[in-house]
Write an enzyme that holds these catalytic residues in place. Sequence first.
Site, PDB file in Angstrom:
ATOM      1  N   GLU A  36      35.776  48.174  51.840  1.00 50.99           N
ATOM      2  CA  GLU A  36      35.339  48.644  53.166  1.00 50.99           C
ATOM      3  C   GLU A  36      35.560  47.560  54.210  1.00 50.99           C
ATOM      4  OE1 GLU A  36      31.265  49.874  52.763  1.00 50.99           O
ATOM      5  OE2 GLU A  36      31.792  51.701  51.666  1.00 50.99           O
ATOM      6  N   ARG A  93      53.828  60.347  64.216  1.00 50.42           N
ATOM      7  CA  ARG A  93      54.982  61.147  63.784  1.00 50.42           C
ATOM      8  C   ARG A  93      54.555  62.470  63.152  1.00 50.42           C
ATOM      9  NH1 ARG A  93      58.507  56.772  60.619  1.00 50.42           N
ATOM     10  NH2 ARG A  93      56.431  55.909  60.295  1.00 50.42           N
ATOM     11  N   HIS A 127      55.698  58.353  69.678  1.00 54.74           N
ATOM     12  CA  HIS A 127      56.839  59.099  69.139  1.00 54.74           C
ATOM     13  C   HIS A 127      57.184  60.333  69.982  1.00 54.74           C
ATOM     14  CE1 HIS A 127      59.816  60.177  66.307  1.00 54.74           C
ATOM     15  NE2 HIS A 127      59.226  61.318  66.011  1.00 54.74           N
ATOM     16  N   LYS A 189      70.596  63.551  63.387  1.00 51.08           N
ATOM     17  CA  LYS A 189      70.002  63.113  62.115  1.00 51.08           C
ATOM     18  C   LYS A 189      69.216  64.261  61.478  1.00 51.08           C
ATOM     19  CE  LYS A 189      66.035  60.648  61.929  1.00 51.08           C
ATOM     20  NZ  LYS A 189      65.151  59.515  62.206  1.00 51.08           N
ATOM     21  N   ARG A 191      66.331  64.812  58.306  1.00 56.56           N
ATOM     22  CA  ARG A 191      65.507  64.139  57.302  1.00 56.56           C
ATOM     23  C   ARG A 191      64.942  65.195  56.367  1.00 56.56           C
ATOM     24  NH1 ARG A 191      62.900  59.147  56.970  1.00 56.56           N
ATOM     25  NH2 ARG A 191      63.152  58.624  59.167  1.00 56.56           N
ATOM     26  N   ASP A 216      65.792  52.583  69.155  1.00 59.75           N
ATOM     27  CA  ASP A 216      64.899  53.566  68.531  1.00 59.75           C
ATOM     28  C   ASP A 216      63.449  53.173  68.798  1.00 59.75           C
ATOM     29  OD1 ASP A 216      64.244  55.867  67.192  1.00 59.75           O
ATOM     30  OD2 ASP A 216      65.098  55.282  65.266  1.00 59.75           O
ATOM     31  N   GLY A 223      66.159  53.401  56.991  1.00 59.85           N
ATOM     32  CA  GLY A 223      67.159  54.408  56.608  1.00 59.85           C
ATOM     33  C   GLY A 223      67.928  54.958  57.804  1.00 59.85           C
TER      34      GLY A 223
HETATM   35  C1  R5P Z   1      61.940  59.225  63.844  1.00 58.59           C
HETATM   36  O1  R5P Z   1      62.417  60.199  64.381  1.00 58.59           O
HETATM   37  C2  R5P Z   1      61.828  57.890  64.506  1.00 58.59           C
HETATM   38  O2  R5P Z   1      62.289  57.913  65.817  1.00 58.59           O
HETATM   39  C3  R5P Z   1      62.557  56.818  63.725  1.00 58.59           C
HETATM   40  O3  R5P Z   1      63.946  57.054  63.792  1.00 58.59           O
HETATM   41  C4  R5P Z   1      62.124  56.819  62.290  1.00 58.59           C
HETATM   42  O4  R5P Z   1      60.736  56.843  62.210  1.00 58.59           O
HETATM   43  C5  R5P Z   1      62.663  55.624  61.557  1.00 58.59           C
HETATM   44  O5  R5P Z   1      62.269  55.703  60.228  1.00 58.59           O
HETATM   45  P1  R5P Z   1      63.111  55.006  59.090  1.00 58.59           P
HETATM   46  O6  R5P Z   1      63.325  53.582  59.507  1.00 58.59           O
HETATM   47  O7  R5P Z   1      62.258  55.133  57.856  1.00 58.59           O
HETATM   48  O8  R5P Z   1      64.392  55.756  58.957  1.00 58.59           O
END
Ligand code: R5P
Length: 293
Positions: A36, A93, A127, A189, A191, A216, A223
């Site tokens: 805690e 996110r 985000h 992209k 995911r 970003d 990734g």
């Molecule tokens: C997602 O849309 C965010 O803008 C980032 O691109 C994402 O969170 C990056 O995550 P990672 O480094 O795991 O690819």
Amino acid sequence: MKIILGPTSKELGEKIAELLNTETVTVAFKKFPDGESYIRLEGRIQDEEATIVQTTCPPQDTAIIQLMLIADAAKRNGAKKVTAVVPYLAYSRQDKAFLQGEPISIETIARALKVAGIDNLITVNVHQENVLAKFPFPAKNLSAIPLLAEYFKQKGFTKSFALAPDKGAIHIAEEARKFLGGEYGYLEKQRDRYTGQVSVEKKTFDIKGKRVIIFDDIISTGGTIVAAAKIVKELGVEKVYVACVHPLLVGDAEKRILESGVKEIVGTDSIPSHVSKVTLAPLIRNELTDAKF
Ligand code: R5P
């Protein structure tokens, strides 16, 4: 106003306080043997406007609980108003239920912060900005992109191509372009919602021989950036740089990004790390000076 130096953002809080010429209150903290969190304010906050500076970097859950406990302590000890400066807002996110049965985590967190005593919140490059409209208190989003672009301008990188690794970050690349004076673009992209695996579609840009900076909001596993850098390299670009607001850099993310051919990763002190070459202090100072909550 007094600045409360949250354990995750002590240095940033000190910088902001110095710029504002404001008194600070330190926070003693520890973990009990069972895991805690414990905090104690080490200064008076009675009748003050309290501004807590506490980012919610990993371990995010601990940082959030600390923030809530600090807000509660501030109110119990007589603070008139509590503003939370949370540069990296964890859980943002998960701003919708992507799959059936999921929560909308960021809304849950916001309600918990309200219950803890937070009256207003300031964050940086959240985000999706529209989530803030659903918060039960005024919440403001600031952008660190001008500061990151300025870092590259100081290196003489004007006219660089600002690239967003996905469509969601296009506004970031567009904002960077305004300061860098070059062009901008974005990649597509996808995911996998179950495995987290990222795939980035190849697009054709006229970037051969140009300097590209990938912008970003967050780098987590790396990734996204690795996939984007690969495409940029295939398009004949020699010099690829990366700018991000929140360098979470989980595990070996930094190593993987550098191995993908990226020359430098530049982040802010939203998440304290050795790539945090840009401080958010002036941005937050300006907001606290003008804040009209
Ligand atoms: C997602 O849309 C965010 O803008 C980032 O691109 C994402 O969170 C990056 O995550 P990672 O480094 O795991 O690819």
